[in-house]
Each structure stands twice: as C-alpha cells, then as structure tokens.
Design an enzyme around this catalytic site. Structure first.
Site, PDB file in Angstrom:
ATOM      1  N   TYR A   1     -14.089 -15.926   2.231  1.00  0.00           N
ATOM      2  CA  TYR A   1     -12.723 -16.200   2.902  1.00  0.00           C
ATOM      3  C   TYR A   1     -12.860 -17.366   3.776  1.00  0.00           C
ATOM      4  CZ  TYR A   1      -9.529 -15.782   6.975  1.00  0.00           C
ATOM      5  OH  TYR A   1      -8.305 -15.752   7.730  1.00  0.00           O
TER       6      TYR A   1
ATOM      7  N   ASP B   1     -14.454 -15.728  15.324  1.00  0.00           N
ATOM      8  CA  ASP B   1     -15.387 -15.201  14.848  1.00  0.00           C
ATOM      9  C   ASP B   1     -16.623 -16.334  14.310  1.00  0.00           C
ATOM     10  OD1 ASP B   1     -15.228 -16.502  11.835  1.00  0.00           O
ATOM     11  OD2 ASP B   1     -13.525 -15.090  12.166  1.00  0.00           O
TER      12      ASP B   1
ATOM     13  N   ASP C   1      -4.716 -20.283  24.871  1.00  0.00           N
ATOM     14  CA  ASP C   1      -3.548 -19.937  23.864  1.00  0.00           C
ATOM     15  C   ASP C   1      -3.213 -21.162  23.077  1.00  0.00           C
ATOM     16  OD1 ASP C   1      -1.258 -19.385  22.479  1.00  0.00           O
ATOM     17  OD2 ASP C   1      -0.512 -18.275  24.467  1.00  0.00           O
ATOM     18  N   CYS C   2      -3.196 -21.086  21.783  1.00  0.00           N
ATOM     19  CA  CYS C   2      -3.126 -22.413  21.035  1.00  0.00           C
ATOM     20  C   CYS C   2      -1.684 -22.922  20.958  1.00  0.00           C
ATOM     21  CB  CYS C   2      -3.446 -21.959  19.680  1.00  0.00           C
ATOM     22  SG  CYS C   2      -2.061 -20.947  18.653  1.00  0.00           S
TER      23      CYS C   2
ATOM     24  N   ASP D   1      -6.014 -19.729  11.564  1.00  0.00           N
ATOM     25  CA  ASP D   1      -6.915 -18.679  11.260  1.00  0.00           C
ATOM     26  C   ASP D   1      -6.358 -17.471  12.441  1.00  0.00           C
ATOM     27  OD1 ASP D   1      -8.867 -16.918   9.992  1.00  0.00           O
ATOM     28  OD2 ASP D   1     -10.205 -17.298  11.421  1.00  0.00           O
TER      29      ASP D   1
ATOM     30  N   GLU E   1      -9.539  -6.107  -1.602  1.00  0.00           N
ATOM     31  CA  GLU E   1      -8.234  -6.526  -2.247  1.00  0.00           C
ATOM     32  C   GLU E   1      -8.330  -8.058  -2.378  1.00  0.00           C
ATOM     33  OE1 GLU E   1      -4.926  -5.220   0.374  1.00  0.00           O
ATOM     34  OE2 GLU E   1      -6.393  -5.592   2.149  1.00  0.00           O
TER      35      GLU E   1
END
Length: 368
Positions: A178, A202, A256-257, A277, A354
């Site tokens: 990913y 993450d 907050d972006c 992301d 998936e």
C-alpha cells in the site's frame, strides 16, 4: 463477562422439490434427543419453520423451503468446549440424516465455520465492496476513542498489527505494498524534493520517504491519538519516525489539513509531491448528496493549488470492484479549477483481501 454466542449453519440444496413434511419428521428426533422444545410453523406454499429451544438457552431453526432449500441455524454459548462439541455433533447428525434420505439427490451441502457474535475480540470486518471477512485476530492491542474517531489496533497472526479507524481497516504491518503504491511504486525520485502528506497517521509513508533523502516532508494529521497509538504498536510500519514531530528533513503538524492547504496556497508554497492518505473514494454514487465527495473535491482543488506545475499527486482510490464509485471519482477530476490528467494502478494489499486502485494525478501541460 458474558460468553460470546456461537452461530453454526448448515445448508442443503436438493436436486428436486422437497417433501417438507417428510424432511421435518426425519429430522425431528435429532433435536428431540437433545431435550429441545419444538414449535412448528407451516405455510401452505412456503414450507416449514421449526424452532427448537433448549433449557440452557441454545436454540435451532430448521427452515424447509418447497423448492429444495433446507437451512439449519444453531445458536449456542461459546463458553465451554463441551457445548461447542454438542453443537457440532448435532449438525453432524443432521447432515448424516439428510444424506441418508436423499443420497445423490443433494446438489450441495454447505457448512460454514461458526460465527462468533459478541466476543471480546471482533474478527469480522467487511471489505469495501460489502463482503464479510473473518480475520485471524487473536488480541486487542489498543482500543481508544479520540475526539475524531474510534482507534483500534488488533493483532493478526498473518498480517501483524492492523490499524482500524471507526470500523475501517486502514493498514497492517504487512501492507508495505500500500505504502509503495501511494508513493508511486518506486518510479519517483524523492531526493531533494518537497513533499506534503495529508493524513498518514500510521507513519508508514513518512518513514519510507525519509529514507529517500527528500529536502523536506510535511505531514498534516488531525489526530494525535492515532500517531500515539501507531508509534507504540505499529513500529514495523513507522519505525522511529513518529517518536518526534520534527526531524532533520520532516515535520508533523497536528492539524486539520484543509487550513494547512489554504495557508500554503495563500503563502504560495509549492510541493513536488502531494500524497493524500486521508480517505478512500466514497462508496456512495450520489456526489451532490454525500459530504465526503464535497470534502474530496475540496482537497483535490486545494492540493492542485500547492502542487508544482510538474508535480504529482498520489492517492488511493478504492476496491477494484467498486467501478461506479471509481468512475465517478474520475469524473470529478474534470471539474477541478485546472485541467489534470491521471493514471491508475491496481495493487494487492495483503490485509485488505481485495485488489485496491491507486491514482497518480498531474496538471495538464498547456502549450504556450
């Protein structure tokens, strides 16, 4: 703490119409031997429903459809081995009796692994396209509510620790595929580049890019608790990069972006790469009614304003099976304030079970 409920299922598809009364009489003794109380419902054209209840609270439903579908559901407590064995033995006897009755006239017998409901460890998480997956989760590592979302980190025997945000599987320690895909699949040179990461709590993207000697990476993530959880329990993904919010070539903004993007656009700050992301493409195909689509379009427009003319914007799409949602996303790209072009790549992300679509977007070059 109460024991989890254990649901066993057994399905038969017969090769011909069913004699509902004969099947009921043949199976009744199996349930009666268990001391179960019977109630039978009979619909003239729709077969039988028999329910069997035991004094310990376990119960079974036997549904016999005239067209040849016979279903057995058995729910019991999962609190001791003996109870589980008794449930399995009952289903074994039903299967044996049905095979005696119908021999080769059974087209299919299907017995799924038992589903545990209400357990301390939740192993069941849906895929993006609505299929149920049972993970091999054996431990709840972290479970907290932040002001923005529920944060879980669960341990899987196959995938390592898995980050789950508000019920959505985000990333496992196994999912380097990913991270590589959303960075351009190894085709980009980040050396000396300015990079903006939106989300990425993450730490996986930040950790991998810092290795590539960029000039500066700025990561904007609104949720400090995600970062705190991941730096403690997702270290195979983030390494030590989240231990400090500033490093030699990176900074992490707990913001907050959207205000960050607006501020950078106003300042005229530009980036070689913007990596979104934050969220997958919405499953809803009603963009005028779904606020997530509005949020997505706003992020795209603001990102294009801070992206250099020859820069690239990377983002995840969604599951490859969600063709309508992906097509709609591609249509949104034609509505941005500046013309863009895009390419896409399909990648197998291990813990998602998936195929997942990733997008590369860039500003269309115009002839002067």
């Amino acid at each position: 703490m109460a024991a989890a409920a254990r649901l066993g299922t057994l399905d038969f598809l017969l090769g011909a119409t069913a004699d509902c009364n004969a099947i009921l009489k043949a199976l009744q003794p199996i349930f009666q031997e268990q001391g179960m109380t019977e109630t039978v419902h009979n619909w003239e054209d729709h077969g039988y429903l028999a329910t069997y209840i035991k004094k310990n609270g376990s119960f079974a439903n036997l549904r016999i459809h005239p067209h040849g579908l016979v279903l057995v559901d058995l729910q019991s407590c999962n609190d001791h081995t003996k109870g589980r064995e008794e449930a399995d033995q009952l289903l074994n006897k039903v299967e044996e009796r049905m095979k005696e009755l119908f021999h080769s006239n059974i087209k299919r017998v299907k017995r799924l692994p038992a589903i545990l409901r209400g357990g301390v460890i939740d192993r069941y998480w849906p895929t993006a396209d609505g299929r149920l997956v049972e993970y091999d989760i054996d431990e709840v590592v972290y479970d907290e509510d932040s002001p923005f979302q529920n944060i879980k980190i669960l341990h899987s025997k196959q995938f390592g620790n898995i980050l789950i945000l508000s019920g959505d599987v985000n990333l496992a320690e196994s999912d380097l595929a990913y991270t590589q895909a959303i960075m351009g699949s190894g085709k980009e040179d980040y050396t000396g580049k300015e990079v903006l990461i939106l989300g990425g709590g993450d730490g996986g993207i930040l950790y991998e890019i810092v290795k590539l000697k960029p000039k500066m990476v700025t990561m904007s993530n609104i949720d400090q608790m995600v970062i705190d959880g991941c730096k403690k329990y997702m270290r195979k993904t983030c390494g030590d990069v989240l231990d400090n919010l500033k490093g030699e070539c990176y900074q992490v903004l707990i913001e907050d972006c959207i205000p960050v993007l607006k501020r950078y656009a106003k300042e005229g700050r530009m980036f070689d790469y913007v990596i979104n992301d934050l969220t997958a493409v919405p499953i809803s195909t009603s963009p005028e009614e779904d606020s997530t689509w509005e949020f997505l379009r706003l992020i795209l427009d603001l990102s294009m304003k801070v992206l250099k003319q020859d820069g690239k914007y990377f983002t995840q799409g969604n599951c490859i099976n969600l063709t309508d949602a992906l097509t709609l996303y591609e249509e949104q790209l034609s509505r941005l304030y500046c013309p863009v072009e895009f390419s896409k790549e399909t990648v197998c992300v291990p813990s998602y079970m998936e195929l997942w679509v990733f997008y590369t977007i860039w500003k269309k070059q115009t002839d002067i």
